[in-house]
Design a protein around this motif. Structure first.
Motif, short mmCIF file in Angstrom:
data_model
loop_
_atom_site.label_atom_id
_atom_site.label_comp_id
_atom_site.label_asym_id
_atom_site.label_seq_id
_atom_site.Cartn_x
_atom_site.Cartn_y
_atom_site.Cartn_z
N GLY A 188 0.81 -1.22 0.00
CA GLY A 188 0.00 0.00 0.00
C GLY A 188 0.84 1.25 0.00
O GLY A 188 2.02 1.24 -0.38
N PRO A 189 0.22 2.34 0.43
CA PRO A 189 0.84 3.66 0.32
C PRO A 189 1.92 3.93 1.37
O PRO A 189 2.17 3.13 2.26
CB PRO A 189 -0.34 4.60 0.53
CG PRO A 189 -1.24 3.86 1.44
CD PRO A 189 -1.11 2.41 1.04
N CYS B 25 -2.56 8.60 -2.54
CA CYS B 25 -3.16 7.27 -2.73
C CYS B 25 -4.68 7.45 -2.85
O CYS B 25 -5.28 8.20 -2.09
CB CYS B 25 -2.83 6.41 -1.51
SG CYS B 25 -3.71 4.84 -1.44
N ASP B 26 -5.27 6.75 -3.81
CA ASP B 26 -6.73 6.77 -3.92
C ASP B 26 -7.30 5.36 -3.76
O ASP B 26 -8.46 5.11 -4.06
CB ASP B 26 -7.17 7.39 -5.25
CG ASP B 26 -6.79 6.55 -6.45
OD1 ASP B 26 -6.12 5.49 -6.28
OD2 ASP B 26 -7.15 6.94 -7.58
N GLY B 27 -6.50 4.45 -3.28
CA GLY B 27 -6.98 3.08 -3.03
C GLY B 27 -6.81 2.15 -4.22
O GLY B 27 -7.09 0.96 -4.12
N THR B 28 -6.35 2.66 -5.35
CA THR B 28 -6.20 1.84 -6.55
C THR B 28 -5.23 0.68 -6.33
O THR B 28 -5.37 -0.36 -6.98
CB THR B 28 -5.75 2.72 -7.74
OG1 THR B 28 -6.73 3.74 -7.94
CG2 THR B 28 -5.59 1.91 -9.01
N HIS B 29 -4.28 0.84 -5.41
CA HIS B 29 -3.31 -0.24 -5.17
C HIS B 29 -4.01 -1.56 -4.89
O HIS B 29 -3.51 -2.62 -5.25
CB HIS B 29 -2.34 0.15 -4.05
CG HIS B 29 -2.99 0.40 -2.74
ND1 HIS B 29 -3.46 1.64 -2.35
CD2 HIS B 29 -3.27 -0.44 -1.72
CE1 HIS B 29 -3.98 1.56 -1.14
NE2 HIS B 29 -3.88 0.30 -0.73
N CYS C 273 0.91 7.78 -2.82
CA CYS C 273 0.85 6.59 -3.68
C CYS C 273 2.25 6.00 -3.86
O CYS C 273 3.20 6.71 -4.15
CB CYS C 273 0.26 6.96 -5.04
SG CYS C 273 0.26 5.56 -6.19
N ARG C 274 2.32 4.69 -3.70
CA ARG C 274 3.58 3.98 -3.89
C ARG C 274 3.48 3.03 -5.08
O ARG C 274 4.48 2.55 -5.58
CB ARG C 274 3.92 3.21 -2.61
CG ARG C 274 5.32 2.63 -2.57
CD ARG C 274 5.75 2.29 -1.16
NE ARG C 274 4.99 1.24 -0.55
CZ ARG C 274 5.47 0.04 -0.20
NH1 ARG C 274 6.73 -0.23 -0.41
NH2 ARG C 274 4.71 -0.85 0.37
N CYS C 275 2.25 2.77 -5.52
CA CYS C 275 2.08 1.80 -6.61
C CYS C 275 2.17 2.46 -7.99
O CYS C 275 2.33 1.77 -8.99
CB CYS C 275 0.74 1.09 -6.47
SG CYS C 275 -0.70 2.08 -6.91
N GLY C 276 2.02 3.78 -8.04
CA GLY C 276 2.09 4.49 -9.32
C GLY C 276 0.80 4.47 -10.11
O GLY C 276 0.75 4.97 -11.23
N GLN C 277 -0.27 3.92 -9.57
CA GLN C 277 -1.53 3.77 -10.31
C GLN C 277 -2.63 4.73 -9.88
O GLN C 277 -3.71 4.74 -10.47
CB GLN C 277 -2.04 2.32 -10.17
CG GLN C 277 -1.06 1.28 -10.66
CD GLN C 277 -0.69 1.46 -12.12
OE1 GLN C 277 -1.55 1.61 -12.98
NE2 GLN C 277 0.60 1.50 -12.41
N SER C 278 -2.39 5.54 -8.85
CA SER C 278 -3.43 6.45 -8.37
C SER C 278 -3.82 7.46 -9.44
O SER C 278 -2.97 7.97 -10.17
CB SER C 278 -2.92 7.19 -7.12
OG SER C 278 -3.86 8.19 -6.74
#
Ligand code: FES
Length: 117
Positions: free
Chosen positions: A67-68, A105-109, A94-99
Motif C-alpha cells: 500500500g501507500p 493514494c486513492d486506493g487503486t493499489h 501513492c507507492r504503486c504508481g496507479q493512483s
C-alpha cells in the motif's frame, strides 16, 4: 486525579497527592497545555506545548505493506510544478504508481493487486 488537582481547594494543586510519574502523565494529558511542570533537579521548565513540539518535530513515515506511504504528521507537500500544499493529519502517498490522484493514494493499489513490502 482529585488528590492532586482540585479546583475547589486553595491551593488547588497538591503535589504530594500522587507520584511524580503519575502527575507528569496527567499533565501531559492536558488538552489545552495549561498545565505544566518542571523538575527541581535541573531547573528545566517543561510545558505540554514543549513536549508536543518535540513530538511534532519527529516525523513518522510508515510504509504500508502492499500500500501507500503514510505521513502521520502535518506536512507541506511541494508538487512537481512548485505548488505547495499543507496537509494536516495523516497523508497517504501513492507507492504503486496507479493512483488517479497522484501524489496521493486513492486506493487503486488494492484493485491492481500492488505487492511490495
Ligand atoms: S498506493 Fe494506493 S493508489 Fe497507489
Amino acid at each position: 486525579m482529585r488528590e492532586v488537582f482540585d479546583p475547589a481547594k486553595k491551593p488547588w494543586v497538591n503535589i504530594e497527592g500522587a507520584s511524580t510519574d503519575a502527575i507528569i502523565e496527567q499533565v501531559r494529558k492536558c488538552p489545552s497545555g495549561a498545565l505544566s511542570y518542571f523538575m527541581n533537579a535541573d531547573g528545566e521548565h517543561v510545558t505540554e506545548k514543549d513536549i508536543q513540539s518535540e513530538a511534532a518535530s519527529i516525523m513518522n513515515i510508515q510504509i504500508k505493506p502492499n500500500g501507500p506511504i503514510l505521513i502521520t504528521t502535518d506536512c507541506e507537500i511541494t508538487h512537481s510544478d512548485g505548488r505547495k500544499e499543507i496537509k494536516q493529519g495523516t497523508t497517504a502517498l501513492c507507492r504503486c504508481g496507479q493512483s488517479a490522484n497522484k501524489p496521493y493514494c486513492d486506493g487503486t493499489h488494492r484493485k491492481v493487486g500492488f505487492e511490495a513490502e
